[in-house]
Design a protein around this motif. Structure first.
Motif, PDB file in Angstrom:
ATOM      1  N   VAL A   1       0.904  -0.967   0.067  1.00 28.56           N
ATOM      2  CA  VAL A   1      -0.208  -0.349  -0.253  1.00 28.56           C
ATOM      3  C   VAL A   1       0.886   1.165   0.247  1.00 28.56           C
ATOM      4  N   VAL A   2       2.447   0.986   0.688  1.00 27.40           N
ATOM      5  CA  VAL A   2       2.859   2.262   0.862  1.00 27.40           C
ATOM      6  C   VAL A   2       3.842   2.489  -1.069  1.00 27.40           C
ATOM      7  N   GLY A   3       4.946   1.691  -0.459  1.00 24.44           N
ATOM      8  CA  GLY A   3       5.906   1.160  -1.719  1.00 24.44           C
ATOM      9  C   GLY A   3       4.979   1.652  -3.575  1.00 24.44           C
ATOM     10  N   ALA A   4       3.867   1.177  -3.439  1.00 22.98           N
ATOM     11  CA  ALA A   4       3.027   0.184  -4.465  1.00 22.98           C
ATOM     12  C   ALA A   4       1.540   1.912  -5.363  1.00 22.98           C
ATOM     13  N   VAL A   5       1.049   1.913  -3.881  1.00 23.25           N
ATOM     14  CA  VAL A   5       0.045   2.564  -4.269  1.00 23.25           C
ATOM     15  C   VAL A   5       0.619   3.887  -3.683  1.00 23.25           C
ATOM     16  N   ALA A   6       1.085   4.283  -2.975  1.00 22.87           N
ATOM     17  CA  ALA A   6       0.583   5.404  -2.391  1.00 22.87           C
ATOM     18  C   ALA A   6       1.773   6.548  -2.798  1.00 22.87           C
ATOM     19  N   LEU A   7       3.405   5.940  -2.517  1.00 21.34           N
ATOM     20  CA  LEU A   7       3.856   6.777  -3.166  1.00 21.34           C
ATOM     21  C   LEU A   7       4.058   7.096  -4.545  1.00 21.34           C
ATOM     22  N   PRO A   8       4.259   6.733  -5.626  1.00 20.30           N
ATOM     23  CA  PRO A   8       3.990   6.402  -6.865  1.00 20.30           C
ATOM     24  C   PRO A   8       3.060   7.643  -7.105  1.00 20.30           C
ATOM     25  N   LEU A   9       1.295   7.266  -6.047  1.00 17.43           N
ATOM     26  CA  LEU A   9       0.427   8.193  -6.165  1.00 17.43           C
ATOM     27  C   LEU A   9       1.121   9.980  -6.166  1.00 17.43           C
ATOM     28  N   MET A  10       1.555   9.828  -4.714  1.00 18.28           N
ATOM     29  CA  MET A  10       2.351  10.983  -4.367  1.00 18.28           C
ATOM     30  C   MET A  10       2.541  11.616  -5.760  1.00 18.28           C
ATOM     31  N   ILE A  11       3.463  11.072  -6.361  1.00 16.76           N
ATOM     32  CA  ILE A  11       4.734  11.055  -6.723  1.00 16.76           C
ATOM     33  C   ILE A  11       3.741  12.310  -8.791  1.00 16.76           C
ATOM     34  N   LEU A  12       2.725  11.492  -8.574  1.00 15.62           N
ATOM     35  CA  LEU A  12       2.346  11.336 -10.099  1.00 15.62           C
ATOM     36  C   LEU A  12       1.386  12.915 -10.032  1.00 15.62           C
ATOM     37  N   LEU A  13       0.713  13.231  -8.772  1.00 14.36           N
ATOM     38  CA  LEU A  13      -0.014  13.812  -7.982  1.00 14.36           C
ATOM     39  C   LEU A  13       0.554  15.708  -8.128  1.00 14.36           C
ATOM     40  N   ALA A  14       1.843  15.267  -7.417  1.00 14.40           N
ATOM     41  CA  ALA A  14       2.925  15.970  -7.224  1.00 14.40           C
ATOM     42  C   ALA A  14       3.520  16.706  -8.791  1.00 14.40           C
ATOM     43  N   LEU A  15       4.194  15.507  -9.827  1.00 15.05           N
ATOM     44  CA  LEU A  15       4.316  15.975 -11.316  1.00 15.05           C
ATOM     45  C   LEU A  15       3.059  16.680 -11.732  1.00 15.05           C
ATOM     46  N   SER A  16       2.207  16.258 -11.602  1.00 14.07           N
ATOM     47  CA  SER A  16       0.626  17.112 -12.430  1.00 14.07           C
ATOM     48  C   SER A  16       0.681  17.821 -12.190  1.00 14.07           C
ATOM     49  N   ARG A  17       1.129  18.889 -10.818  1.00 10.39           N
ATOM     50  CA  ARG A  17       0.746  19.494 -10.263  1.00 10.39           C
ATOM     51  C   ARG A  17       1.802  21.068 -10.540  1.00 10.39           C
ATOM     52  N   ILE A  18       2.933  19.937 -10.951  1.00 11.04           N
ATOM     53  CA  ILE A  18       4.405  21.146 -11.185  1.00 11.04           C
ATOM     54  C   ILE A  18       3.928  21.614 -12.980  1.00 11.04           C
ATOM     55  N   HIS A  19       3.733  20.457 -13.083  1.00 13.62           N
ATOM     56  CA  HIS A  19       3.324  21.244 -15.173  1.00 13.62           C
ATOM     57  C   HIS A  19       1.842  21.987 -14.916  1.00 13.62           C
ATOM     58  N   SER A  20       1.056  21.944 -14.238  1.00 17.80           N
ATOM     59  CA  SER A  20       0.721  22.418 -14.054  1.00 17.80           C
ATOM     60  C   SER A  20       0.687  24.353 -13.967  1.00 17.80           C
ATOM     61  N   GLN A  21       1.714  24.344 -13.202  1.00 14.61           N
ATOM     62  CA  GLN A  21       2.098  25.457 -12.117  1.00 14.61           C
ATOM     63  C   GLN A  21       2.801  25.771 -13.684  1.00 14.61           C
ATOM     64  N   ASP A  22       4.320  25.261 -14.133  1.00 19.17           N
ATOM     65  CA  ASP A  22       4.965  25.399 -14.968  1.00 19.17           C
ATOM     66  C   ASP A  22       4.488  26.034 -16.592  1.00 19.17           C
ATOM     67  N   ALA A  23       3.214  25.353 -17.093  1.00 15.56           N
ATOM     68  CA  ALA A  23       2.047  25.804 -18.170  1.00 15.56           C
ATOM     69  C   ALA A  23       1.332  27.664 -17.859  1.00 15.56           C
ATOM     70  N   GLU A  24       1.146  27.605 -16.517  1.00 17.89           N
ATOM     71  CA  GLU A  24       1.024  29.263 -16.159  1.00 17.89           C
ATOM     72  C   GLU A  24       2.181  29.868 -16.176  1.00 17.89           C
ATOM     73  N   ARG A  25       3.389  29.512 -15.859  1.00 23.15           N
ATOM     74  CA  ARG A  25       4.144  29.960 -16.114  1.00 23.15           C
ATOM     75  C   ARG A  25       4.646  31.148 -17.656  1.00 23.15           C
ATOM     76  N   LYS A  26       4.238  29.543 -17.806  1.00 23.58           N
ATOM     77  CA  LYS A  26       4.799  30.186 -19.853  1.00 23.58           C
ATOM     78  C   LYS A  26       3.881  31.188 -19.821  1.00 23.58           C
ATOM     79  N   GLU A  27       1.869  30.773 -19.367  1.00 21.52           N
ATOM     80  CA  GLU A  27       1.529  31.323 -20.104  1.00 21.52           C
ATOM     81  C   GLU A  27       1.955  33.016 -19.652  1.00 21.52           C
ATOM     82  N   ASP A  28       2.150  33.552 -19.057  1.00 21.60           N
ATOM     83  CA  ASP A  28       2.182  34.905 -18.106  1.00 21.60           C
ATOM     84  C   ASP A  28       3.472  35.440 -19.374  1.00 21.60           C
ATOM     85  N   ARG A  29       4.161  34.361 -19.201  1.00 21.81           N
ATOM     86  CA  ARG A  29       5.997  35.138 -19.736  1.00 21.81           C
ATOM     87  C   ARG A  29       5.649  35.470 -21.471  1.00 21.81           C
ATOM     88  N   LYS A  30       3.747  35.228 -22.024  1.00 20.41           N
ATOM     89  CA  LYS A  30       3.488  35.733 -23.406  1.00 20.41           C
ATOM     90  C   LYS A  30       2.867  36.871 -23.623  1.00 20.41           C
TER      91      LYS A  30
END
Lengths: 86, 255
Positions: free
Chosen positions: A57-86
């Motif tokens: 539950v921790v190593g195969a479910v929770a940890l990858p899930l948290m990584i994925l959620l954090a990645l999606s969060r970072i990606h959406s912030q990156d996208a916003e910063r790019k929009e701001d620069r335009k």
């Protein structure tokens, strides 16, 4: 230690190497999930079903899930910063 | 050159590791008396056939209290950190009323395979999670493991159904309340023992019958509390992360 246990030991070592060698974080989250499952199998083979369940539950479910959620969060912030620069 | 150095180092490590392995006691040998003692009297004294759970939730229940609050504090911390960003964004959105993505570019719709698989998983994960939580004292597993399994059910709903259904089965207020109450319940169980004149977290509930659901007194009830705490903690953590996407999906669905 039986042949099966040695085999799973080696599999743990190989998949750990695979996790470290994976460069893309998205692929790495899948690799670390697989590594978690193999590690759980190792625990189970050494007669520790409670620890194996926690590892699943921790190593195969929770940890990858948290990584994925954090990645999606970072990606959406990156996208916003790019929009701001335009 | 670097690879050669690494190879020498690895070879040395391997040799030392294998040398160390030869000196290990055989698998399963146990020198201490504590584990053997627990194995011999946990079943009769606490009606628990899973001695690991008996240790975690009775003989060493205080350690588990700490573990539970590690999770509680991490979830609270993540919620606090991410909430601040949310508020800033909400303000700027109200000013400009603009979406943070290109107009006319919708995310791809959920595939039928994901929908069907997700719906099939929801029932399974709920039943399996509840089983895991409620049988911690008889078989391997317990509140921590069952709680995470239970928390994957709303995730399946989120992935396979619409955002409104997710919002309905896991409203933020309910999840937050459940998490706090379950965390508090653990401490209250401990304090109940003090009030009744025992030590903190001494067993205060009827032990029941061995190998039956609801047996082993506190072990069952603490597992239940931890299960609810872990499940709602994970759901809360996830909804904090996906809050933005969730709100956008809700707006789109209401259009």
């Amino acid at each position: 230690m039986g042949a099966f246990q040695i085999g799973v030991f080696l599999l743990v070592a190989v998949s750990a190497f695979g996790v470290v060698r994976t460069r893309d974080p998205l692929a790495q989250s899948v690799a670390v999930s697989f590594y978690g499952l193999v590690l759980a199998l190792l625990f189970f083979l050494h007669q520790a079903p409670d620890v194996a369940l926690s590892q699943i539950v921790v190593g195969a479910v929770a940890l990858p899930l948290m990584i994925l959620l954090a990645l999606s969060r970072i990606h959406s912030q990156d996208a916003e910063r790019k929009e701001d620069r335009k | 050159m670097r690879t050669a150095l690494l190879a020498i180092g690895c070879a040395g490590l391997l040799a030392l590791f294998l040398w160390g392995m030869t000196g290990l006691p055989p698998f399963g040998s146990y020198p201490g008396p504590y584990g053997d003692l627990l194995n011999s009297f946990a079943a009769s004294e606490r009606k628990a056939t899973d001695v690991v759970s008996a240790v975690n939730f009775d003989y060493r229940a205080f350690d588990t209290l700490g573990e539970e609050f590690i999770l509680f504090v991490s979830v609270a911390g993540a919620a606090l950190l991410l909430r601040k960003i949310d508020e800033e964004k909400k303000d700027s959105k109200e000013d400009s009323e603009s979406e943070d993505r290109e107009p006319g570019r919708a995310p791809p719709p959920t595939s039928d395979a994901t929908r069907a698989f997700g719906v099939a998983l929801v029932g399974l994960t709920v039943v399996f999670g509840l089983y895991m939580i409620s049988h911690g004292q008889t078989t391997p597993g317990g509140g921590f493991q069952g709680g995470v399994i239970l928390a994957t059910a709303p995730l399946s709903v989120y992935l396979s159904a619409d955002a409104r259904t997710f919002q309905r089965i896991a409203p933020r207020g309910l999840v937050e309340g459940a998490e706090s109450l379950a965390a508090a319940a653990y401490v209250l169980f401990g304090l109940a023992a003090v009030v009744l004149g025992g030590e903190f977290l001494r067993n205060v509930t009827p032990l029941g019958e061995e190998e039956k659901m609801g047996s082993s007194g506190n072990i069952f009830w603490l597992n239940l509390a931890v299960g609810i705490e872990v499940a709602s903690g994970f759901v809360l953590l996830r909804s904090v992360f996906i809050e933005e996407t969730l709100q956008r999906r809700l707006r789109e669905e209401s259009k």
